[in-house]
Write an enzyme that holds these catalytic residues in place. Structure first.
Site, PDB file in Angstrom:
ATOM      1  N   GLU A  45      44.208  34.775  47.255  1.00 42.76           N
ATOM      2  CA  GLU A  45      44.400  33.537  46.504  1.00 42.76           C
ATOM      3  C   GLU A  45      45.802  33.467  45.906  1.00 42.76           C
ATOM      4  OE1 GLU A  45      39.755  33.823  45.784  1.00 42.76           O
ATOM      5  OE2 GLU A  45      41.213  34.910  44.601  1.00 42.76           O
ATOM      6  N   THR A  46      46.318  32.255  45.837  1.00 45.57           N
ATOM      7  CA  THR A  46      47.559  31.949  45.133  1.00 45.57           C
ATOM      8  C   THR A  46      47.250  30.855  44.128  1.00 45.57           C
ATOM      9  OG1 THR A  46      48.980  32.560  47.001  1.00 45.57           O
ATOM     10  CG2 THR A  46      49.915  31.073  45.359  1.00 45.57           C
TER      11      THR A  46
END
Length: 281
Positions: A45-46
């Protein structure tokens, strides 16, 4: 250029836990540009902290995997809140985060953070045999003391109770995704107030640590009678050893009348990198 931080979440040391990229100053970027940045990092995830759009929120968070946006997740919620505190944009203590799913309480501390889950939901009970087969396990590997099935508290996951030692042998098989309800399949061995889990994403890959799955796990544990039907419970969730990124997730569960009414997930956060990234064209 945009600034970013990379932190490891659910660990007290660098290069363990689950890595997260937090990208700052992305207010003017399009969905396509946000997705391009997340794809460039290639992490599970970012996160992109943005100004809030709802009353009562301290900030808004958009969360992207390398291929799509998520409405809610634990790892980026904890990691982002901690990064914002270190940057002086949040104080230690309670704050309110806005995501696609709504508003959620985050409590930031010096070494990490805690996130309140969404409304607990118990989904379908499922036959354990095909789930075990989807992970290359035998029916004899299944723990008969609890039934497999779906639960969630922000995102749904499929849970399969297994005996000690079986988790390390789990390997997704051909057609694995056909048996998964929600974001992923979680084999879990629960004993003595501690859970050893893995999380295999329906879209492919394995997480080193999954906050949203831990929240859902609390709901499932109460529903299956593995936690007492009344009171406050604390569960240590171990994950990531099999992928070389050992993680420790703190799970807090409130149970009333045999139902999980409130779940919180927490963990430590460690800084790893800080830098600049170009804005995609």
């Amino acid at each position: 250029m945009l600034s970013y931080d990379v932190v490891d979440v659910f660990t007290d040391r660098a290069f363990a836990g689950n890595p997260l990229a937090v990208v700052h100053g992305a207010e003017e970027l399009s969905d396509g540009q946000l997705q391009a940045i997340a794809s460039e990092f290639g992490l599970s995830e970012t996160a992109f902290p943005l100004p809030p759009t709802r009353s009562g929120a301290d900030y808004r968070l958009r969360i992207f995997t390398p291929s799509s946006e998520l409405p809610f997740a634990g790892l980026p919620s904890l990691g982002t809140a901690w990064v914002l505190r270190t940057a002086g944009k949040l104080g230690t203590g309670r704050c309110v985060q806005e995501t696609v799913k709504g508003l959620h309480e985050v409590v930031v501390r010096e070494d990490g953070a805690t996130l309140a889950g969404d409304r607990p939901v118990v989904g379908d009970y499922l036959d354990a045999a095909p789930l075990a087969g989807a992970l290359g396990l035998f029916l004899s590997d299944v723990d008969p003391h609890a039934e497999a099935g779906v639960a969630g508290a922000g995102m749904d996951f499929t849970f399969l109770p297994v005996r000690d030692g079986a988790i390390g042998r789990a390997r997704p098989q051909v057609g694995f995704a056909d048996h998964v309800v929600g974001r992923g399949l979680v084999p879990v061995c629960f004993a003595g107030g501690e859970a050893h889990v893995r999380m295999f994403r329906a879209a492919g890959g394995e997480d080193a640590a999954t906050g949203a799955a831990a929240l859902a796990l609390g709901v499932w544990l109460v529903d299956r009678g593995l936690l007492a039907p009344e009171g406050e419970h604390f569960v240590v969730v171990r994950q990531g050893q099999e992928v070389g990124r050992p993680s420790t997730v703190e799970l807090h569960v409130t149970a009333v009348g045999g139902v999980a009414t409130h779940v919180r997930v927490g963990g430590k956060v460690v800084p790893v990198a800080h830098g600049k990234i170009r804005v995609p064209g």
